[in-house]
Structure formats: structure tokens, C-alpha cells
Write a protein that holds these residues in place. Structure first.
Motif, PDB file in Angstrom:
ATOM      1  N   GLY A  39       0.792  -1.226   0.000  1.00  0.00           N
ATOM      2  CA  GLY A  39       0.000   0.000   0.000  1.00  0.00           C
ATOM      3  C   GLY A  39       0.820   1.270   0.000  1.00  0.00           C
ATOM      4  O   GLY A  39       0.292   2.348  -0.273  1.00  0.00           O
ATOM      5  N   ASN A  40       2.085   1.152   0.307  1.00  0.00           N
ATOM      6  CA  ASN A  40       2.946   2.335   0.347  1.00  0.00           C
ATOM      7  C   ASN A  40       3.655   2.570  -0.982  1.00  0.00           C
ATOM      8  O   ASN A  40       4.607   3.351  -1.043  1.00  0.00           O
ATOM      9  N   THR A  41       3.186   1.921  -2.048  1.00  0.00           N
ATOM     10  CA  THR A  41       3.935   1.897  -3.311  1.00  0.00           C
ATOM     11  C   THR A  41       3.099   2.449  -4.460  1.00  0.00           C
ATOM     12  O   THR A  41       1.910   2.148  -4.575  1.00  0.00           O
ATOM     13  N   ILE A  42       3.757   3.228  -5.329  1.00  0.00           N
ATOM     14  CA  ILE A  42       3.146   3.658  -6.585  1.00  0.00           C
ATOM     15  C   ILE A  42       4.065   3.215  -7.728  1.00  0.00           C
ATOM     16  O   ILE A  42       5.289   3.336  -7.631  1.00  0.00           O
ATOM     17  N   LEU A  43       3.474   2.681  -8.784  1.00  0.00           N
ATOM     18  CA  LEU A  43       4.208   2.198  -9.954  1.00  0.00           C
ATOM     19  C   LEU A  43       4.012   3.186 -11.100  1.00  0.00           C
ATOM     20  O   LEU A  43       2.885   3.567 -11.415  1.00  0.00           O
ATOM     21  N   LYS A  44       5.117   3.608 -11.715  1.00  0.00           N
ATOM     22  CA  LYS A  44       5.058   4.565 -12.809  1.00  0.00           C
ATOM     23  C   LYS A  44       5.835   4.046 -14.011  1.00  0.00           C
ATOM     24  O   LYS A  44       6.834   3.335 -13.849  1.00  0.00           O
ATOM     25  N   PHE A  45       5.391   4.460 -15.207  1.00  0.00           N
ATOM     26  CA  PHE A  45       6.098   4.163 -16.447  1.00  0.00           C
ATOM     27  C   PHE A  45       6.296   5.479 -17.206  1.00  0.00           C
ATOM     28  O   PHE A  45       5.434   6.368 -17.190  1.00  0.00           O
ATOM     29  N   LYS A  46       7.413   5.561 -17.888  1.00  0.00           N
ATOM     30  CA  LYS A  46       7.795   6.816 -18.534  1.00  0.00           C
ATOM     31  C   LYS A  46       6.785   7.270 -19.576  1.00  0.00           C
ATOM     32  O   LYS A  46       6.560   8.473 -19.744  1.00  0.00           O
ATOM     33  N   ASP A  47       6.151   6.317 -20.296  1.00  0.00           N
ATOM     34  CA  ASP A  47       5.208   6.717 -21.335  1.00  0.00           C
ATOM     35  C   ASP A  47       3.892   7.235 -20.750  1.00  0.00           C
ATOM     36  O   ASP A  47       3.116   7.884 -21.458  1.00  0.00           O
ATOM     37  N   ARG A  48       3.634   6.952 -19.476  1.00  0.00           N
ATOM     38  CA  ARG A  48       2.422   7.452 -18.837  1.00  0.00           C
ATOM     39  C   ARG A  48       2.699   8.620 -17.895  1.00  0.00           C
ATOM     40  O   ARG A  48       1.860   9.502 -17.723  1.00  0.00           O
ATOM     41  N   ASP A  49       3.843   8.590 -17.256  1.00  0.00           N
ATOM     42  CA  ASP A  49       4.261   9.652 -16.335  1.00  0.00           C
ATOM     43  C   ASP A  49       5.649  10.115 -16.749  1.00  0.00           C
ATOM     44  O   ASP A  49       6.650   9.733 -16.137  1.00  0.00           O
ATOM     45  N   PRO A  50       5.751  10.927 -17.803  1.00  0.00           N
ATOM     46  CA  PRO A  50       7.053  11.222 -18.397  1.00  0.00           C
ATOM     47  C   PRO A  50       7.994  12.034 -17.520  1.00  0.00           C
ATOM     48  O   PRO A  50       9.211  11.912 -17.644  1.00  0.00           O
TER      49      PRO A  50
END
Length: 410
Positions: A251-262
Motif C-alpha cells: 500500500g505504500n507503493t506507486i508504480l510509474k512508467f515513462k510513457d504514462r508519467d514522463p
């Protein structure tokens, strides 16, 4: 001066330079990028709004040349790593998308880029008044001229323009709504691996198990985790599902990808610790002087492994006999802690929380040796290069710091 920023990824040095140009009354700026609306949704766009128009780059605009931005004839194009098929201006200034440990070790690998630049601005391998290549420091200048093949007359020492911004801490309360957890009262770990080696911890065992252990340890310290990967299309679908499952269970984690969150600027600012397997994001983060944990990305430097590179047709994989082939200098030369197994990684994480100053001197030594000291004047030097190109001003003066030895990581 009319400047067109032609961005593959509108962030890091390109964004920092555009921000400075946007504030000048003697510069008329336009910014071309793939998805302006996506950038506008980033926290950095709300924090630091730009006056300059953001223009969507459609497929045809790649070939549009002087008509890339109707009604705007730029004096110079500033770009990162993708060159327009027909340049909108005859002068070009490349701010490469990062400075790291890996890089082409012969001219053959850079040959396609040489051809693209020659078509757009003239031959980059010979002295050329219409082309300049940005260098982060003396070792980068040496690599770009002696290995990548660019004429020394075309290269300019600038430093990392993004350091001008990163060296000043951000008030985290301004971005509390950009995250699903508290980044003001809780500490945050940014996990940002490069994609070239494939799975992050495959050389140690199961990514799922090791990520699980790492995220649990971060939670044990009462901290958050931002897990930032490159574009989604560079990864296997099963691996993406594994990562998404990990983010759901922690629950303390956020996942990001460069093409969605540049944009990664705000992530770098709120992070108290960085964990990376030698992504060039580390060299940006060093400017904060906070702890960086470097995961040794293979079992052995002299062992064969699979290397992934991006081609126009997609991701290409190939076997490399030794990782030394893809490194500009050894990973022991870094600005933080170096770990070789999961136990060392957990111990380094504990140390970073217990002693937030543990990497300060090593980060400063790396910056002084390789990145002009992150002295806060990189944007000024970059603008001087633009004036040299457009107005014929003398080249910017750069006093090179004496390279400092970087001792092996503890």
C-alpha cells in the motif's frame, strides 16, 4: 532569438533549459512533443507553468521541415535523442538525454545518429558552425570526441542543466496531492532502474521475491516507494503483471512508467533515497546529495548477458560477451553505495535511513569530477552555446575542474 525545442522526452535537461528560455524576453520559444496534454497533467507543469506553446508532434510533422510549426521559423532547434527527418532550422544543439556509465564504445553504433544529424544540420564529425553537442563534463567530452566521433570543435562543456533546479530542494507540501501517500511527513524511496538489462534483479534470483523483500523493508522504515520504469512497451507482459501485483500488495507503493508519467523531476525532489541499477537518473539525483544505492546490474563484469537496445523497429536484444563493452567507465566509480546482492542492498537501505549524509561527499566528488560540479550555471552555459550558434558569439568559457578520483564504493 527563435528557439524550437524538439523533445523526445520533455524532462530533465531539456525541460530545465526550456524553463529558463521561457522566462527570457529576448527568446521566442516553441516546444514540440508527442503528447502535450499528458505533460500538462504532470505535477511539474502545474508547479512551473510555461508561457511557450506546447505543440503536438504528429507523424507528418516529423517530415515537415520549416513547416513543422506553421508561422514560426526557428533560428535553432534544441533536441535530445531523436532527430527530425527534415530539420525546421539549419542550426541544431543536442542535449543528450542522460549521462551515465553505459554508452556506445565505437563509432559504428553511433553511425545512424551521425547520418541523421548530417542530414539535418551538416556533418557532425567535422568542424561545423551549425551544430553543437552538449557535454556534461571533461570525461563526457573525451568520450564524445574520441569514441562517439564528434569533432571537438562541435562539442561544448555545459554540465547538467537540470542540476540548476535539483540542487534547490522543493517544498514537498506543494506536491502532496500528486501522490497516494504522504510525501511530507513520511520518507520516500525512488526505485528507478534502467531497462537495458531486462529484469532488475534477475541476476540475483526472482524479481518478484526480491522486489517484495525490498518493498517490505521500505515499509518497515515507515517510508513510501515510487517504482519508476521506462516505457511499458519495453517489458514483457507477464513481467508487467508481476510489477502491478507488487504495487497492489504494498500500500505504500506507486508504480510509474515513462510513457504514462514522463516527468521525473518531482519524484527526484521528494525522494530521500534512490535505488537504481545504473540508470543515468543517478547522475541527476547526485545534485540533491542524498543517498544513492547502485545495484551491480550483472553477476560479473566478464560474464555474457543479454543487452537490450532501442531501434526504430522496436526493442532489440543481443548477447554481449562482457559488460565492459557497454560501460564508459566502471560502476565502482559512482556517487553513492554499491551493492552486489540482496543482503547488501537491504543493509545499504538501512544505512541510508540511519545516516542520510552517508553519500554526500561521494556525490560531490563525482559531480566535481564529471559534471562541472553542479554549480548552478549550466543553463547560462547552454544559452551561451545558443548565442554562439545563432549570433556568432565567441564560444562560452568553461574552466574545467581537476578530475577527482572516485574511490570504490564502501
Amino acid at each position: 532569438m527563435k528557439v524550437l525545442v524538439w523533445a523526445t522526452t520533455f524532462g530533465a535537461d531539456l525541460w530545465s533549459l526550456a524553463r529558463r528560455l521561457d522566462a527570457r524576453d529576448d527568446v521566442e520559444l516553441r516546444i514540440v512533443l508527442d503528447d502535450p496534454d499528458r505533460f500538462r497533467r504532470q505535477a511539474v507543469a502545474r508547479l512551473f507553468p510555461l508561457r511557450a506553446p506546447l505543440i503536438r508532434r504528429g507523424r507528418l510533422r516529423t517530415y515537415a521541415g520549416p513547416l513543422a510549426v506553421p508561422g514560426f521559423r526557428p533560428d535553432v532547434v534544441v533536441l535530445d535523442n531523436w532527430v527530425p527527418k527534415v530539420s525546421p532550422a539549419r542550426r541544431g544543439f543536442v542535449l543528450w538525454h542522460g549521462f551515465g556509465w553505459k554508452g556506445p564504445n565505437d563509432r559504428e553504433e553511433f553511425a545512424p545518429l551521425h547520418r541523421q544529424l548530417a542530414r539535418a544540420f551538416g556533418d557532425p564529425l567535422r568542424p561545423n558552425p551549425n551544430f553543437r553537442w552538449h557535454c556534461f563534463g571533461p570525461s563526457d567530452f573525451e568520450h564524445r570526441t574520441q569514441v562517439s566521433g564528434f569533432a571537438p570543435e562541435n562539442c561544448r562543456l555545459v554540465g547538467a542543466v537540470s542540476h540548476d533546479d535539483l540542487r534547490t530542494p522543493l517544498d514537498r507540501s506543494l506536491v502532496r496531492d500528486a501522490y497516494p501517500f504522504d510525501v511530507v511527513k513520511r520518507r520516500t524511496v525512488l526505485i528507478a532502474p534502467t531497462w537495458h538489462y531486462g529484469e532488475v534483479f534477475a541476476h540475483w534470483g526472482s524479481d518478484a521475491a526480491i522486489f517484495d523483500r525490498l518493498l517490505e523493508r521500505i515499509a518497515h522504515h515507515g517510508a513510501n516507494a515510487i517504482v519508476r520504469f521506462h516505457d511499458r512497451h519495453r517489458y514483457d507482459p507477464n513481467y508487467l503483471r508481476t510489477l502491478e501485483d507488487l504495487a497492489r500488495r504494498h500500500g505504500n507503493t506507486i508504480l510509474k512508467f515513462k510513457d504514462r508519467d514522463p516527468d521525473n523531476f518531482v519524484d527526484l525532489q521528494v525522494a530521500d533515497v534512490l535505488v537504481t541499477n545504473f540508470s543515468s537518473i543517478a547522475n541527476l539525483y547526485y545534485a540533491t546529495l542524498r543517498p544513492t544505492i547502485h545495484v551491480y546490474p550483472v553477476r560479473s563484469a566478464d560474464e555474457a548477458f543479454t543487452w537490450r537496445i532501442r531501434r526504430r523497429g522496436g526493442v532489440e536484444t543481443r548477447q554481449v560477451a562482457s559488460v565492459r563493452y557497454v560501460w564508459k567507465f566502471p560502476p565502482e566509480r559512482n556517487g553513492g553505495l554499491l551493492v552486489h546482492d540482496p543482503d547488501e542492498m537491504i543493509a545499504a537501505l538501512d544505512r541510508a535511513f540511519e545516516d542520510p549524509q552517508c553519500c554526500r561527499e561521494r556525490a560531490r566528488a563525482f559531480l566535481d569530477a564529471h559534471m562541472l560540479g553542479a554549480d548552478g550555471h549550466a543553463a547560462e552555459r547552454a544559452f551561451a552555446v545558443l548565442r554562439e550558434l545563432v549570433c556568432g558569439d565567441p564560444p562560452p568559457r568553461t574552466t574545467l575542474p581537476r578530475p577527482l578520483p572516485c574511490e570504490p564504493s564502501p
